[in-house]
Design a protein around this motif. Structure first.
Motif, short mmCIF file in Angstrom:
data_model
loop_
_atom_site.label_atom_id
_atom_site.label_comp_id
_atom_site.label_asym_id
_atom_site.label_seq_id
_atom_site.Cartn_x
_atom_site.Cartn_y
_atom_site.Cartn_z
N ALA A 156 18.61 24.04 34.87
CA ALA A 156 19.40 23.73 33.53
C ALA A 156 18.52 22.65 32.61
O ALA A 156 18.13 21.41 33.18
N PRO A 157 18.80 22.89 30.97
CA PRO A 157 17.42 22.81 30.43
C PRO A 157 17.83 21.63 29.93
O PRO A 157 18.83 21.33 28.59
N ILE A 158 17.52 19.87 30.50
CA ILE A 158 18.43 19.05 30.29
C ILE A 158 17.28 18.02 29.65
O ILE A 158 17.02 17.10 30.49
N PRO A 159 17.55 18.24 28.78
CA PRO A 159 16.02 16.93 27.67
C PRO A 159 16.31 15.96 28.60
O PRO A 159 17.61 14.97 28.13
N THR A 160 14.95 14.96 29.00
CA THR A 160 15.67 13.15 29.41
C THR A 160 14.65 13.08 28.09
O THR A 160 15.10 11.75 27.94
N ASP A 161 13.78 13.22 27.09
CA ASP A 161 13.68 12.40 25.87
C ASP A 161 14.50 12.56 24.40
O ASP A 161 13.93 12.82 23.31
N ALA A 162 16.05 13.29 24.63
CA ALA A 162 16.63 13.21 23.41
C ALA A 162 17.35 12.21 23.23
O ALA A 162 17.95 12.83 21.88
N GLY A 163 17.59 10.96 23.59
CA GLY A 163 18.05 10.18 23.08
C GLY A 163 19.32 9.83 23.42
O GLY A 163 20.32 9.70 23.60
N LEU A 164 19.66 10.72 24.73
CA LEU A 164 21.04 10.88 25.41
C LEU A 164 20.85 9.57 26.73
O LEU A 164 20.09 9.22 26.70
N SER A 165 22.39 9.28 26.62
CA SER A 165 22.38 8.14 27.20
C SER A 165 22.22 8.72 28.98
O SER A 165 22.43 10.10 29.26
N PRO A 166 21.84 7.84 30.04
CA PRO A 166 21.09 7.61 31.34
C PRO A 166 23.24 8.71 32.21
O PRO A 166 22.54 9.50 32.75
N VAL A 167 23.62 8.11 31.58
CA VAL A 167 24.61 8.14 32.19
C VAL A 167 25.38 10.29 31.76
O VAL A 167 26.40 11.03 32.38
N ALA A 218 29.44 20.82 26.72
CA ALA A 218 29.17 18.95 25.63
C ALA A 218 27.12 18.69 25.67
O ALA A 218 27.01 18.47 25.27
N LEU A 219 26.29 19.65 26.41
CA LEU A 219 25.12 19.43 26.48
C LEU A 219 24.57 19.90 24.30
O LEU A 219 23.83 19.51 24.11
N GLU A 220 25.41 21.08 24.02
CA GLU A 220 25.17 21.96 23.13
C GLU A 220 25.70 21.22 21.56
O GLU A 220 24.73 20.97 21.37
N CYS A 221 26.71 19.94 22.54
CA CYS A 221 27.50 19.08 20.64
C CYS A 221 26.00 18.42 21.01
O CYS A 221 26.29 17.30 20.17
N ALA A 222 25.63 17.64 22.09
CA ALA A 222 24.49 16.46 22.04
C ALA A 222 23.52 16.75 21.00
O ALA A 222 22.98 16.19 21.14
N LEU A 223 23.08 17.68 21.75
CA LEU A 223 21.83 18.56 21.24
C LEU A 223 21.82 18.59 19.68
O LEU A 223 20.88 18.79 18.79
N GLY A 224 22.74 19.11 19.17
CA GLY A 224 23.08 20.29 17.88
C GLY A 224 22.51 21.62 18.28
O GLY A 224 21.63 21.99 16.73
N ARG A 225 22.10 21.57 19.48
CA ARG A 225 21.45 23.07 19.15
C ARG A 225 21.70 23.71 20.57
O ARG A 225 22.16 23.47 21.86
N HIS A 226 21.50 25.28 20.66
CA HIS A 226 21.90 26.03 22.30
C HIS A 226 20.99 25.44 22.99
O HIS A 226 19.79 25.11 22.34
N PRO A 227 21.40 24.78 23.86
CA PRO A 227 20.33 24.21 25.07
C PRO A 227 19.53 25.17 25.74
O PRO A 227 17.91 24.59 26.32
N TYR A 228 19.37 26.36 25.38
CA TYR A 228 18.31 27.64 26.30
C TYR A 228 17.25 28.04 24.81
O TYR A 228 16.96 28.24 25.03
N THR A 229 17.33 27.28 23.97
CA THR A 229 16.08 27.57 22.72
C THR A 229 15.10 27.34 23.58
O THR A 229 14.78 26.32 23.67
N PRO A 230 13.91 27.56 22.69
CA PRO A 230 12.84 27.96 23.91
C PRO A 230 12.08 26.82 22.64
O PRO A 230 12.37 26.71 22.08
N PRO A 231 10.96 25.96 23.45
CA PRO A 231 10.31 25.37 22.90
C PRO A 231 9.29 25.60 21.20
O PRO A 231 9.32 26.86 21.62
N GLY A 232 9.30 25.59 20.22
CA GLY A 232 9.27 25.40 19.33
C GLY A 232 9.86 26.51 18.54
O GLY A 232 9.63 27.29 17.73
N GLY A 233 11.08 26.77 19.00
CA GLY A 233 12.29 27.60 18.53
C GLY A 233 12.73 28.91 18.45
O GLY A 233 11.64 29.21 20.01
#
Length: 111
Positions: free
Chosen positions: A33-44, A1-16
């Motif tokens: 776990a790399p769950i970004p809080t600044d990617a526009g994802l809902s808190p829930v 679900a996280l990969e779909c929401a981000l549109g990329r692999h969640p373990y991609t390092p900063p800068g690609g």
């Protein structure tokens, strides 16, 4: 679900780029776990991902608990989706096919 929401692999390092195998193993096994809080994802949704990805197995939510999570419940209320039919399409029929509507999840072995 996280990969779909981000549109990329969640373990991609900063800068690609990509991580080497042992760097990836370190991140997956040890680091949070790399769950970004600044990617526009809902808190829930963020809370749902945290429940799924807790590294401490006794703290991680079970499938039964996740089915009662507000993120899934709020989308289940929209109706029109037969989740069991979808699961049957991708899963072993023996697990889901006999459950039917409103039937409790079977007791599955801890994996």
């Amino acid at each position: 679900a996280l990969e779909c929401a981000l549109g990329r692999h969640p373990y991609t390092p900063p800068g690609g780029g990509e991580l080497a195998f042992f760097e990836l193993m370190q991140v997956v096994v040890v680091d949070p776990a790399p769950i970004p809080t600044d990617a526009g994802l809902s808190p829930v949704f963020i809370e749902f991902c945290k429940c799924c990805l807790d590294k401490v197995d006794v703290k991680r939510a079970s499938a039964r608990e996740l089915l009662q999570h507000p993120f899934l419940l709020q989308h289940a209320e929209r109706g029109g989706q037969d989740v069991m039919a979808w699961l049957n399409h991708f899963s072993r029929p023996s697990i889901y096919s006999e459950m039917g509507d409103g039937v409790q999840l079977p007791d599955l072995p801890n994996v």
